[in-house]
Design an enzyme around this catalytic site. Sequence first.
Site, PDB file in Angstrom:
ATOM      1  N   ASP A 132       0.867  -1.187   0.000  1.00  0.00           N
ATOM      2  CA  ASP A 132       0.000   0.000   0.000  1.00  0.00           C
ATOM      3  C   ASP A 132       0.896   1.227   0.000  1.00  0.00           C
ATOM      4  O   ASP A 132       2.135   1.115  -0.101  1.00  0.00           O
ATOM      5  CB  ASP A 132      -0.948  -0.017   1.220  1.00  0.00           C
ATOM      6  CG  ASP A 132      -2.292   0.624   0.866  1.00  0.00           C
ATOM      7  OD1 ASP A 132      -2.289   1.798   0.469  1.00  0.00           O
ATOM      8  OD2 ASP A 132      -3.338  -0.055   0.976  1.00  0.00           O
ATOM      9  N   HIS A 166      -2.819   2.882  -4.713  1.00  0.00           N
ATOM     10  CA  HIS A 166      -2.207   2.598  -3.399  1.00  0.00           C
ATOM     11  C   HIS A 166      -0.749   2.157  -3.564  1.00  0.00           C
ATOM     12  O   HIS A 166      -0.335   1.136  -3.014  1.00  0.00           O
ATOM     13  CB  HIS A 166      -3.020   1.528  -2.664  1.00  0.00           C
ATOM     14  CG  HIS A 166      -4.316   2.056  -2.123  1.00  0.00           C
ATOM     15  ND1 HIS A 166      -4.394   2.937  -1.062  1.00  0.00           N
ATOM     16  CD2 HIS A 166      -5.609   1.844  -2.509  1.00  0.00           C
ATOM     17  CE1 HIS A 166      -5.666   3.233  -0.808  1.00  0.00           C
ATOM     18  NE2 HIS A 166      -6.425   2.598  -1.679  1.00  0.00           N
ATOM     19  N   GLU A 214     -10.070   2.230  -5.022  1.00  0.00           N
ATOM     20  CA  GLU A 214      -9.705   3.637  -4.805  1.00  0.00           C
ATOM     21  C   GLU A 214      -8.568   4.114  -5.712  1.00  0.00           C
ATOM     22  O   GLU A 214      -7.683   4.840  -5.266  1.00  0.00           O
ATOM     23  CB  GLU A 214      -9.313   3.844  -3.340  1.00  0.00           C
ATOM     24  CG  GLU A 214     -10.451   3.523  -2.383  1.00  0.00           C
ATOM     25  CD  GLU A 214     -10.054   3.627  -0.917  1.00  0.00           C
ATOM     26  OE1 GLU A 214     -10.881   4.097  -0.136  1.00  0.00           O
ATOM     27  OE2 GLU A 214      -8.936   3.223  -0.553  1.00  0.00           O
TER      28      GLU A 214
HETATM   29  C1  ACM Z   1     -10.762  -0.563   1.022  1.00  0.00           C
HETATM   30  O1  ACM Z   1     -11.155  -0.434   2.186  1.00  0.00           O
HETATM   31  N1  ACM Z   1     -10.252   0.477   0.372  1.00  0.00           N
HETATM   32  C2  ACM Z   1     -10.839  -1.818   0.322  1.00  0.00           C
END
Ligand code: ACM
Length: 615
Positions: A203, A278, A345
């Site tokens: 991440d 991410h 995201e």
């Molecule tokens: C997430 O909580 N962005 C999968």
Amino acid sequence: MQKKIYLPCFVMLIAVLCASCGRKVVTENYSIIPQPAEMTINKGYFTLSSSTKCYAGGVGQNDQSVKFIFSHLRQWHFNPVLIGTPEANSLQLIINETSDSELGDEGYTIDVGKDGIVIAANSERGLFYGFQTFVQMLPEDISVTRYSKISIPFCHIRDYPQYEWRGSLLDVSRHFFGVSQVKKHLDLMAQYKLNKFHWHLTDDHGWRIEIAKYPLLNDIGSWRVDRDNQPWGEADPPREGEARTNGGYYTKAEIEEIVAYAAERYIDVIPEIEIPGHCCAVLEAYPQLACADDDTTYTVQYGPYWPPRAILCAGNDSVMMFLKDVMDEIIPLFPGKYIHIGGDEAVKENWERCPRCAKRMKELGLSDFEQLQGWMVVEMENYLKRQGKNIIGWDEILDGGVSADATVMSWRGSEGGIKASRHGNDVIMTPLDYCYLNFYQANAEFQPAAMPNSLVTLHKVYGFNPSAGISSERQREHILGAQCNLWTEYINTPEMAEYMLLPRLCAMAEVLWTPETMRDWEDFRGRVSHHCVRLKANDYKVGSGSFQPWVTYSKDSEGRRMATLHWEVEGTRIYYHTGDGVFKRYTEPFEVNKNDKITTLSFFNGMLKEKAYEL
Ligand code: ACM
Ligand code: ZN
């Protein structure tokens, strides 16, 4: 489900006699989580002692389940000696000669009678789960107190799970957790019959797995400045030349060790490599993988990073090469069927400006950036499929179009999962309002800082139904199960991780294992309080629970509208008023008018735990 006999149960140790060689204990009734599908307690006791022998039928002492069971019996100072034929005073571990189809691969039976204990199953996995139930029939402190004799009530248990995917996600990027901490997490999962460990390895806040071909992922991407002494939301930016002391990564040998440890507990490990967003840790290490016109100086993040703009360039062939190279090193480490490719995201602002991404879209005839992500997902899916792996992605992967073989993890709610199941995709439910255990479990005012999005109480988790909104049997078949997720922005110690997980993970385990018709909050509440004792005795830190009451309404025999208050933690005292401002101690249902607002105060151990709250 119709023939289940169900006794609400809790462990009660009714006699503890000290003896020179250890303690003797009589266990009366059981407090099993998840509640077995069928359980009857009969009159009489069998006494387990070091003279109790073991018999294995259809399995040998070198087989995985038997090795696991014997090593635990030895730790508890029982001396499991394997005998050749079943005898009285024995613990028998039996693989059914004829498979019992209702039990499936994970179910088991336990019979405790005058001749001993018989755990039977179709498979070793079933024996393992039978043993996990059996452990919960023993005293809470079995791992620390030496008992010479344990008297166990006669009983019959027949048990099997409702869902095949019973998962737990641990985010080791936002904060790194070492090998022993991960093993402790796996121990916890095994106790509660969870079987899928989703390991969030990459991440913006750190890359956590050794990749030989791209060493900067670890030399740079696994480390950040240490801000653990500051609140997450108030982290200071790095100072010039500041050393990066926070982080770490798992070597391949460590990954293998953890995967093997999980396998001994019948847990599959699903690695998650985030694509395409991410990725600050990747882009600091290899900035050439960012978009052509992106002049951001990326750094491994040390606090909130929102919106998460870092994204791998979809138009750059070296990105696809990089991802495939990384997968080539990931695949041999994880024997399971799935690799999670993230997909959530992914902010596409950089793609919108990037000439390389534009060129790729033109070549592929794509009309929007979601489709571009969809193309990347399918590229990865096809690459992984050729090596025998299937992908899982967060529900955003639906936006760009997915193949029927992709499994969708529904997190923004259940809607994505419901839609995916309609299209024939397998689904794992993890809607944040029920499954995000990084959210507060109780009123924030009385809790250590946590992700403030919403309140996910134990009661709320217990009320989760992974198949809610599923309207056909065909769709239901695609709901593999669900999982709880522990994102670790605010969680920087193993103790805090446990505090957030427990006891909510117990509720999730029961949601996933126990037939829905048998779920009973009041009964669970009693059992879970015994489990909190058990967990603390086994060195787990346990959350406080919520002191926020909730109300249900009914009509009494005279037709009056009556309010009943409920609360999570046994021993909570509630005071209430319905508008006159005079608080009364709640002892029984009371009359209310339709528009009355009930205001409450909750006390526990003499301390105010929840302020006036309008129900
Ligand atoms: C997430 O909580 N962005 C999968
Ligand atoms: Zn680009």
